[in-house]
Motif scaffolding. Structure first.
Motif, PDB file in Angstrom:
ATOM      1  N   GLN A 246      -2.316   6.741  -5.519  1.00 10.32           N
ATOM      2  CA  GLN A 246      -2.705   5.341  -5.341  1.00 10.32           C
ATOM      3  C   GLN A 246      -3.463   4.744  -6.524  1.00 10.32           C
ATOM      4  O   GLN A 246      -3.217   3.581  -6.874  1.00 10.32           O
ATOM      5  CB  GLN A 246      -3.514   5.187  -4.051  1.00 10.32           C
ATOM      6  N   ARG A 248      -2.932   5.060  -9.515  1.00 10.45           N
ATOM      7  CA  ARG A 248      -1.991   4.793 -10.605  1.00 10.45           C
ATOM      8  C   ARG A 248      -0.982   3.699 -10.245  1.00 10.45           C
ATOM      9  O   ARG A 248      -0.157   3.331 -11.083  1.00 10.45           O
ATOM     10  CB  ARG A 248      -1.227   6.066 -10.975  1.00 10.45           C
ATOM     11  N   LEU A 249      -1.025   3.197  -9.036  1.00  5.04           N
ATOM     12  CA  LEU A 249      -0.052   2.196  -8.601  1.00  5.04           C
ATOM     13  C   LEU A 249      -0.488   0.791  -8.990  1.00  5.04           C
ATOM     14  O   LEU A 249      -1.677   0.488  -9.092  1.00  5.04           O
ATOM     15  CB  LEU A 249       0.136   2.275  -7.081  1.00  5.04           C
ATOM     16  N   ARG A 250       0.488  -0.072  -9.162  1.00  3.90           N
ATOM     17  CA  ARG A 250       0.197  -1.457  -9.551  1.00  3.90           C
ATOM     18  C   ARG A 250      -0.156  -2.314  -8.336  1.00  3.90           C
ATOM     19  O   ARG A 250      -1.010  -3.188  -8.420  1.00  3.90           O
ATOM     20  CB  ARG A 250       1.412  -2.060 -10.261  1.00  3.90           C
ATOM     21  N   SER A 253      -0.701  -0.195  -1.322  1.00  5.94           N
ATOM     22  CA  SER A 253       0.114   0.851  -0.698  1.00  5.94           C
ATOM     23  C   SER A 253      -0.652   1.432   0.476  1.00  5.94           C
ATOM     24  O   SER A 253      -1.859   1.223   0.625  1.00  5.94           O
ATOM     25  CB  SER A 253       0.446   1.963  -1.703  1.00  5.94           C
ATOM     26  N   LEU A 266       4.716   0.581   0.211  1.00  6.84           N
ATOM     27  CA  LEU A 266       4.282   0.116  -1.111  1.00  6.84           C
ATOM     28  C   LEU A 266       4.744  -1.320  -1.309  1.00  6.84           C
ATOM     29  O   LEU A 266       5.864  -1.684  -0.933  1.00  6.84           O
ATOM     30  CB  LEU A 266       4.845   0.999  -2.227  1.00  6.84           C
ATOM     31  N   ASN A 268       5.018  -2.840  -4.254  1.00  2.00           N
ATOM     32  CA  ASN A 268       5.736  -3.001  -5.516  1.00  2.00           C
ATOM     33  C   ASN A 268       6.968  -2.094  -5.545  1.00  2.00           C
ATOM     34  O   ASN A 268       6.868  -0.896  -5.285  1.00  2.00           O
ATOM     35  CB  ASN A 268       4.792  -2.675  -6.686  1.00  2.00           C
ATOM     36  N   GLU A 270       8.823  -1.040  -8.106  1.00  2.00           N
ATOM     37  CA  GLU A 270       8.774  -0.005  -9.133  1.00  2.00           C
ATOM     38  C   GLU A 270       7.861   1.137  -8.709  1.00  2.00           C
ATOM     39  O   GLU A 270       8.167   2.319  -8.942  1.00  2.00           O
ATOM     40  CB  GLU A 270       8.285  -0.604 -10.459  1.00  2.00           C
ATOM     41  N   ASP A 271       6.736   0.813  -8.077  1.00  3.57           N
ATOM     42  CA  ASP A 271       5.849   1.853  -7.548  1.00  3.57           C
ATOM     43  C   ASP A 271       6.585   2.723  -6.546  1.00  3.57           C
ATOM     44  O   ASP A 271       6.496   3.961  -6.577  1.00  3.57           O
ATOM     45  CB  ASP A 271       4.626   1.221  -6.874  1.00  3.57           C
ATOM     46  N   ARG A 274       9.072   5.087  -8.197  1.00  7.02           N
ATOM     47  CA  ARG A 274       8.408   6.187  -8.911  1.00  7.02           C
ATOM     48  C   ARG A 274       7.904   7.237  -7.928  1.00  7.02           C
ATOM     49  O   ARG A 274       8.083   8.441  -8.143  1.00  7.02           O
ATOM     50  CB  ARG A 274       7.250   5.640  -9.745  1.00  7.02           C
TER      51      ARG A 274
END
Length: 447
Positions: A246, A248-250, A253, A266, A268, A270-271, A274
């Motif tokens: 978490q 490191r997420l934009r 979440s 999530l 995002n 992209e998150d 990944r």
């Protein structure tokens, strides 16, 4: 059972354990086994289910209770001295939800259940101080409905939401015992407790006359298995996601886990992609495998205001969790909300069980049939009776009536039971009406 400690006294001791765990959050706690005395075992016996099938020793609760004090004293002595030998777990098979496959379950002996309950009572307050709020399975004051409520609130709070459904293949059979022991050693330094857990892990499985010793897994059906599962998955998933992923997420979440069922959300895309890509490798590090077809990433974003509701949950608007299908639907005020209904496989399973019972007991007295079917319906409502699920509950009740009529009509080849006669019969034996037990959506302004 004169001299038995009250539940309040046990709770006081458990509070002391919790305080020690909070005082030393990163240390292994020593001298724990002295908490388990004869009074503690009496309370453990009281909390143990007595109506289950007998284990490999064939001993029933009535037989054990006939000499309860002697049996508990002997159990305590063998536990403290290290002479306790964990008996094998008897393996039986029950049908899975599709009615075609079977699921293995383990049946420990009653004495094994009592001692496992005593150890759970000891370890539970210690681990409750470190378990995450996202975990709901087999924990005090938590339930599947609280997990569903938390999931609902989290999804409703995200304007955009990507979900990862996790499905772990044969989790309880694949737990790495070496890693599990390492996890236990970080918090439990008492050798008596660790040895008895090791004995349960290595006790073996008796299937018919065949005794085997699996190298992996936890004792299926054991009282202690859910706690060991939470300890394992706390490190594998909960702590890893909240403490390492978490940050490191934009975007926002969340995670909701009940035993080995989990959903990650999530905001995002992209998150989400990944995290989805690294999940399999993370679980492989702990000898676990994610089901390649049932583990999936899906978009679960709230529909636009001008979207029309579909004729049923679609792929992008529905997923299953803890026996329910969650999907986007319109509330009575015309707002998009996450709704819930009984999952198809659970509904089919429940109806198959009713059909099997009615067929088996079709010649039993009608009053007895009525009593049992009423209990089955109330049990169904107790779990699936949630706000918005009235239609599924009504369908289940109607199908139960149809099944009951079918098998009543087959009590005799000469007796007919048309629907008009059966309707009169139901007035005399009315099955319980649909009941909503769990009120949800309380915290939303959109309902």
């Amino acid at each position: 059972m004169a001299g038995t400690l009250s539940p309040q006294t046990i709770s006081t001791k458990q509070l002391e354990l919790a305080q020690r765990a909070e005082q030393y959050p990163h240390e292994a706690l020593l001298t724990l086994s002295h908490f388990i005395d004869l009074d503690w075992l009496r309370e453990a016996y009281r909390r143990t289910r007595k109506d289950g099938a007998a284990g490999v020793d064939g001993q029933s609760a009535a037989q054990y209770e006939a000499e309860l004090e002697e049996n508990l004293s002997s159990l305590l002595d063998r536990f403290k001295s290290g002479r306790y030998r964990a008996p094998p777990v008897k393996r039986v098979y029950i049908p899975k939800g599709d009615g075609k496959r079977v699921r293995p379950i383990g049946i420990p002996t009653l004495e094994d259940k009592v001692l496992q309950r005593a150890v759970v009572m000891l370890l539970e307050p210690i681990y409750e101080t470190q378990f995450k709020d996202c975990s709901f399975g087999f924990r005090p004051a938590r339930s599947a409905h609280l997990a569903l409520d938390q999931l609902w609130q989290q999804v409703m709070s995200l304007p955009s939401c990507w979900l990862i459904e996790l499905d772990i293949e044969s989790f309880f059979d694949r737990v790495d015992r070496v890693k599990l022991r390492q996890m236990l050693a970080r918090r439990v330094g008492d050798g008596v407790i660790r040895r008895v857990i090791g004995k349960w892990l290595n006790a073996g499985v008796l299937e018919g006359t065949q005794l085997s010793y699996p190298e992996r897994g936890t004792p299926q059906g054991g009282v202690i298995s859910p706690l060991l599962a939470n300890i394992y998955l706390h490190e594998v998933l909960d702590a890893w996601f909240e403490e390492e992923v978490q940050p490191r997420l934009r975007g926002r979440s969340f995670i909701v886990r009940y035993a080995d069922d989990a959903v990650l959300g999530l905001a995002n895309k992209e998150d989400a992609e990944r995290v989805y890509m690294v999940l399999a490798k993370r679980f492989e590090q702990y000898a676990l495998t994610l089901h390649p077809e049932k583990t999936r990433l899906l978009s679960f974003t709230r529909p636009h205001s001008n979207d029309r509701p579909r004729g049923g949950p679609g792929i992008r608007r529905s997923f299953d969790f803890l026996g329910f299908t969650l999907f986007w639907g319109l509330s009575r005020k015309g707002h998009w909300v996450v709704r819930r209904k009984t999952a198809k496989d659970r509904l089919s399973r429940a109806l198959r069980n009713v059909n099997t019972w009615c067929r088996r007991y079709r010649h039993a007295p009608v009053q007895g049939q009525y009593a049992v079917l009423s209990r089955k319906l109330r049990g169904h409502y107790a779990y699936y009776g949630v706000t918005g699920n009235g239609r599924s509950l009504a369908s289940f009740r109607h199908q139960v009536e149809r099944i009951w009529r079918k098998w009543l009509a087959r009590r005799s080849q000469r007796t007919k039971l048309p629907w008009d006669r059966f309707s009169v019969f139901l007035k005399r034996f009315p099955l319980p009406p649909v009941r909503i037990v769990h009120s949800t959506y309380r915290r939303s302004a959109h309902t």
